[in-house]
Motif scaffolding. Structure first.
Motif, PDB file in Angstrom:
ATOM      1  N   ARG A   1       0.586   3.333   7.639  1.00 20.58           N
ATOM      2  CA  ARG A   1      -0.825   3.728   7.580  1.00 20.58           C
ATOM      3  C   ARG A   1      -1.070   4.004   6.105  1.00 20.58           C
ATOM      4  N   THR A   2      -2.042   3.329   5.520  1.00 24.30           N
ATOM      5  CA  THR A   2      -2.233   3.382   4.076  1.00 24.30           C
ATOM      6  C   THR A   2      -3.669   3.747   3.702  1.00 24.30           C
ATOM      7  N   ALA A   3      -3.812   4.194   2.457  1.00 15.09           N
ATOM      8  CA  ALA A   3      -5.124   4.488   1.889  1.00 15.09           C
ATOM      9  C   ALA A   3      -5.022   4.333   0.380  1.00 15.09           C
TER      10      ALA A   3
ATOM     11  N   ASP B   1      -4.352   1.744   9.672  1.00 17.30           N
ATOM     12  CA  ASP B   1      -3.064   1.250  10.166  1.00 17.30           C
ATOM     13  C   ASP B   1      -2.880  -0.200   9.735  1.00 17.30           C
ATOM     14  N   GLN B   2      -1.697  -0.502   9.204  1.00 18.38           N
ATOM     15  CA  GLN B   2      -1.390  -1.845   8.720  1.00 18.38           C
ATOM     16  C   GLN B   2      -0.429  -2.546   9.680  1.00 18.38           C
TER      17      GLN B   2
ATOM     18  N   TRP C   1      -1.995   4.418  -4.366  1.00 17.36           N
ATOM     19  CA  TRP C   1      -1.869   3.888  -3.015  1.00 17.36           C
ATOM     20  C   TRP C   1      -0.952   4.836  -2.281  1.00 17.36           C
ATOM     21  N   ILE C   2      -1.379   5.338  -1.144  1.00 15.10           N
ATOM     22  CA  ILE C   2      -0.573   6.285  -0.387  1.00 15.10           C
ATOM     23  C   ILE C   2      -0.300   5.698   0.992  1.00 15.10           C
ATOM     24  N   GLY C   3       0.859   6.026   1.522  1.00 16.74           N
ATOM     25  CA  GLY C   3       1.215   5.485   2.830  1.00 16.74           C
ATOM     26  C   GLY C   3       2.120   6.420   3.609  1.00 16.74           C
TER      27      GLY C   3
END
Length: 128
Positions: free
Chosen positions: A108-110, A102-103, A121-123
Motif C-alpha cells: 500500500r503506497t502513497a 493498494d498496489q 514515496w512511502i509504503g
C-alpha cells in the motif's frame, strides 16, 4: 576493532542537500518519527551536517554553504502504517502526490512532496 562504517549505519544512506535543515529535521520528525542522532552547525548557525534515524536507517542532511539551489531527491521509506504516515506528512506541510493506494505487487503506497520540494514515496507491505 574498527569497521568500514559507523555502528548503526547501513552501507547506503540518503544525503539530502536542503535549503533549510531545521525545517527538514522537523518534517522528518513529524512525518516519520525520526530521531536526531547528530547535528553540526557552522559559525553562522546554519546546519553543516545532521543525521536522523528513521526505523533502522540513517538519513543524513545538510545545508549548502554557498547559497546554491538544494538538490531535490526522491526517497522511498517503508513505514508501519502508510495511511497514518501520509496524514502526518500532510499535517507537517507536505502536499500529496498520491493518496494511499493498494498496489498489485503487495504494497500500500502513497507519495508526498515535502515543503522544500523533496519527494517521499512511502509504503507498507500488505501481502506477500
Amino acid at each position: 576493532m574498527p569497521t568500514y562504517k559507523p555502528a548503526g549505519h547501513h552501507a547506503v544512506s540518503p544525503y539530502l542537500l536542503v535549503a533549510d535543515a531545521s525545517l527538514m529535521l522537523a518534517f522528518l520528525q513529524a512525518t516519520f518519527g525520526a530521531r536526531e542522532l547528530y547535528r553540526k552547525a557552522r559559525g553562522d548557525g546554519s546546519i553543516m551536517h545532521a543525521e536522523v534515524r528513521i526505523d533502522d536507517s540513517v538519513v543524513m542532511l545538510g545545508e549548502r554553504p554557498d547559497g546554491r539551489d538544494p538538490v531535490r531527491c526522491s526517497t522511498h521509506v517503508y513505514v508501519p502504517d502508510v495511511d497514518a504516515c501520509h496524514a502526518a506528512g500532510l499535517a507537517a506541510g507536505a502536499s500529496s502526490l498520491s493518496p494511499p493506494t493498494d498496489q498489485p505487487y503487495g504494497d500500500r503506497t502513497a507519495g508526498l512532496r515535502d515543503p522544500q520540494g523533496h519527494v517521499w514515496w512511502i509504503g507498507t507491505r500488505t501481502a506477500d
